[in-house]
Design a protein around this motif. Structure first.
Motif, mmCIF file in Angstrom:
data_model
loop_
_atom_site.group_PDB
_atom_site.id
_atom_site.type_symbol
_atom_site.label_atom_id
_atom_site.label_comp_id
_atom_site.label_asym_id
_atom_site.label_seq_id
_atom_site.Cartn_x
_atom_site.Cartn_y
_atom_site.Cartn_z
ATOM 1 N N ILE A 36 0.837 -1.204 0.000
ATOM 2 C CA ILE A 36 0.000 0.000 0.000
ATOM 3 C C ILE A 36 0.869 1.250 0.000
ATOM 4 N N GLU A 37 1.971 1.219 0.732
ATOM 5 C CA GLU A 37 2.901 2.353 0.710
ATOM 6 C C GLU A 37 3.418 2.583 -0.710
ATOM 7 N N THR A 38 3.753 1.508 -1.391
ATOM 8 C CA THR A 38 4.245 1.596 -2.764
ATOM 9 C C THR A 38 3.157 2.110 -3.701
ATOM 10 N N LEU A 39 1.946 1.604 -3.526
ATOM 11 C CA LEU A 39 0.832 2.081 -4.353
ATOM 12 C C LEU A 39 0.563 3.565 -4.116
ATOM 13 N N ASN A 40 0.709 4.006 -2.888
ATOM 14 C CA ASN A 40 0.514 5.420 -2.588
ATOM 15 C C ASN A 40 1.517 6.278 -3.353
ATOM 16 N N ARG A 41 2.765 5.834 -3.386
ATOM 17 C CA ARG A 41 3.784 6.568 -4.158
ATOM 18 C C ARG A 41 3.469 6.524 -5.652
ATOM 19 N N ALA A 42 3.019 5.367 -6.130
ATOM 20 C CA ALA A 42 2.673 5.236 -7.549
ATOM 21 C C ALA A 42 1.515 6.158 -7.921
ATOM 22 N N ILE A 43 0.534 6.252 -7.049
ATOM 23 C CA ILE A 43 -0.604 7.150 -7.296
ATOM 24 C C ILE A 43 -0.112 8.586 -7.408
ATOM 25 N N SER A 44 0.739 8.984 -6.473
ATOM 26 C CA SER A 44 1.267 10.353 -6.512
ATOM 27 C C SER A 44 2.083 10.609 -7.772
ATOM 28 N N ASP A 45 2.939 9.665 -8.123
ATOM 29 C CA ASP A 45 3.756 9.804 -9.334
ATOM 30 C C ASP A 45 2.889 9.881 -10.581
ATOM 31 N N LEU A 46 1.878 9.013 -10.680
ATOM 32 C CA LEU A 46 1.004 9.014 -11.854
ATOM 33 C C LEU A 46 0.211 10.307 -11.938
ATOM 34 N N ALA A 47 -0.299 10.765 -10.811
ATOM 35 C CA ALA A 47 -1.063 12.014 -10.794
ATOM 36 C C ALA A 47 -0.209 13.170 -11.296
ATOM 37 N N GLU A 48 1.016 13.225 -10.812
ATOM 38 C CA GLU A 48 1.914 14.301 -11.222
ATOM 39 C C GLU A 48 2.285 14.190 -12.701
ATOM 40 N N SER A 49 2.651 12.989 -13.138
ATOM 41 C CA SER A 49 3.112 12.831 -14.524
ATOM 42 C C SER A 49 1.990 13.004 -15.542
ATOM 43 N N GLN A 50 0.755 12.690 -15.151
ATOM 44 C CA GLN A 50 -0.363 12.795 -16.087
ATOM 45 C C GLN A 50 -1.197 14.062 -15.883
ATOM 46 N N GLY A 51 -0.874 14.826 -14.870
ATOM 47 C CA GLY A 51 -1.597 16.066 -14.603
ATOM 48 C C GLY A 51 -3.044 15.822 -14.192
ATOM 49 N N VAL A 52 -3.248 14.768 -13.397
ATOM 50 C CA VAL A 52 -4.597 14.460 -12.914
ATOM 51 C C VAL A 52 -4.571 14.446 -11.383
ATOM 52 N N SER A 53 -5.754 14.392 -10.789
ATOM 53 C CA SER A 53 -5.831 14.330 -9.334
ATOM 54 C C SER A 53 -5.390 12.946 -8.849
ATOM 55 N N LYS A 54 -5.100 12.855 -7.575
ATOM 56 C CA LYS A 54 -4.737 11.563 -7.003
ATOM 57 C C LYS A 54 -5.909 10.585 -7.078
ATOM 58 N N ASP A 55 -7.130 11.090 -6.916
ATOM 59 C CA ASP A 55 -8.315 10.230 -7.064
ATOM 60 C C ASP A 55 -8.373 9.621 -8.461
ATOM 61 N N GLN A 56 -8.135 10.476 -9.461
ATOM 62 C CA GLN A 56 -8.162 9.993 -10.844
ATOM 63 C C GLN A 56 -7.026 9.006 -11.105
ATOM 64 N N ALA A 57 -5.863 9.281 -10.555
ATOM 65 C CA ALA A 57 -4.719 8.383 -10.735
ATOM 66 C C ALA A 57 -5.002 7.029 -10.093
ATOM 67 N N ALA A 58 -5.577 7.037 -8.903
ATOM 68 C CA ALA A 58 -5.920 5.776 -8.233
ATOM 69 C C ALA A 58 -6.918 4.991 -9.078
ATOM 70 N N GLN A 59 -7.900 5.682 -9.642
ATOM 71 C CA GLN A 59 -8.897 5.008 -10.479
ATOM 72 C C GLN A 59 -8.251 4.425 -11.733
ATOM 73 N N LEU A 60 -7.311 5.142 -12.318
ATOM 74 C CA LEU A 60 -6.594 4.633 -13.494
ATOM 75 C C LEU A 60 -5.827 3.359 -13.161
ATOM 76 N N ILE A 61 -5.197 3.344 -12.019
ATOM 77 C CA ILE A 61 -4.452 2.152 -11.609
ATOM 78 C C ILE A 61 -5.404 0.976 -11.408
ATOM 79 N N ILE A 62 -6.492 1.204 -10.689
ATOM 80 C CA ILE A 62 -7.472 0.135 -10.443
ATOM 81 C C ILE A 62 -8.061 -0.359 -11.753
ATOM 82 N N ASP A 63 -8.434 0.559 -12.635
ATOM 83 C CA ASP A 63 -9.004 0.166 -13.933
ATOM 84 C C ASP A 63 -8.012 -0.673 -14.738
ATOM 85 N N THR A 64 -6.746 -0.307 -14.690
ATOM 86 C CA THR A 64 -5.722 -1.044 -15.433
ATOM 87 C C THR A 64 -5.537 -2.447 -14.866
#
Length: 91
Positions: A36-64
């Motif tokens: 979960i700690e790793t996923l939290n970092r991944a969510i933050s990294d994805l949100a930043e790199s894609q210019g989306v919110s952390k909520d959206q990044a988390a949803q993208l990860i789950i959808d994938t």
């Protein structure tokens, strides 16, 4: 219509007996895990790199992950069907 209601009730009741009532303990264990700690970092990294919110990044990860699971379920099912066809055709 009554049959549908009876069947739906039976389905729900059958699932109830399979519920593991230690879900709170299991949830705490998962939440405290390094995954979960790793996923939290991944969510933050994805949100930043894609210019989306952390909520959206988390949803993208789950959808994938769900899509990957679905793809592999389909693949395994098709492999099983192909093997059954081979067996039924005597190969």
């Amino acid at each position: 219509m009554e049959a549908i209601q009876l069947l739906n009730t039976a389905i729900v009741k059958s699932k109830e007996s399979r519920i593991d009532d230690s879900y709170e303990e299991r949830l705490k264990k998962v939440c405290d895990s390094p995954v979960i700690e790793t996923l939290n970092r991944a969510i933050s990294d994805l949100a930043e790199s894609q210019g989306v919110s952390k909520d959206q990044a988390a949803q993208l990860i789950i959808d994938t992950v769900k899509e990957l699971d679905s793809i592999w379920n389909d693949y395994v099912m098709m492999e099983g069907i192909d093997r059954l066809r081979s067996l039924l055709n005597g190969n």
